[in-house]
Design a protein around this motif. Sequence first.
Motif, short mmCIF file in Angstrom:
data_model
loop_
_atom_site.label_atom_id
_atom_site.label_comp_id
_atom_site.label_asym_id
_atom_site.label_seq_id
_atom_site.Cartn_x
_atom_site.Cartn_y
_atom_site.Cartn_z
N TYR A 17 0.82 -1.03 -0.67
CA TYR A 17 0.55 0.11 0.01
C TYR A 17 0.83 1.47 -0.34
N ARG A 19 -0.27 6.20 0.77
CA ARG A 19 -0.95 6.90 0.08
C ARG A 19 0.10 8.01 -0.10
N SER A 21 -0.57 11.93 -1.14
CA SER A 21 -0.50 12.70 -1.01
C SER A 21 -0.43 14.34 -1.90
N TYR A 79 -5.82 12.67 -1.06
CA TYR A 79 -5.02 11.94 -0.32
C TYR A 79 -6.14 10.93 -1.11
N GLN A 81 -5.15 7.04 -0.30
CA GLN A 81 -5.08 5.85 -0.36
C GLN A 81 -5.30 4.59 -1.15
#
Length: 120
Positions: A17, A19, A21, A79, A81
């Motif tokens: 994973y 994330r 931004s 964001y 994810q």
Amino acid sequence: QVQLVESGGGLVQTGGYLRLSCAASGRTFSSYYMGWLCQAPGKEREFVAAISWSDSPYYTDSVKGRFTISRDNAKSAVYLQMNSLKPEDTAVYYCAAGLLFRTNEGYDYWGQGTQVTVSS
């Protein structure tokens, strides 16, 4: 001067994973769609996800259930994810702001992009 600055890209293994931004500055984006689009080598830039000013999310079919888009208007941030990453997710990911969200032409402001690489 309007700026969108992405961060959070990198190299991750399949199933991992990341994330992403995006920090926006220079104007208020609270009435804009904020989106993420990606461009893989040899391919055109394409829509990934977007979120409206009222926090309604939209996703391309290939990322539904794996990616989640969110925004913080107070921080002028958006964001992405990204879970259960696949090698086919490998691309440069761009943050963008616009009054329409589904096509590249709907976006008026773009970030410089951040590389996401998923190894098999």
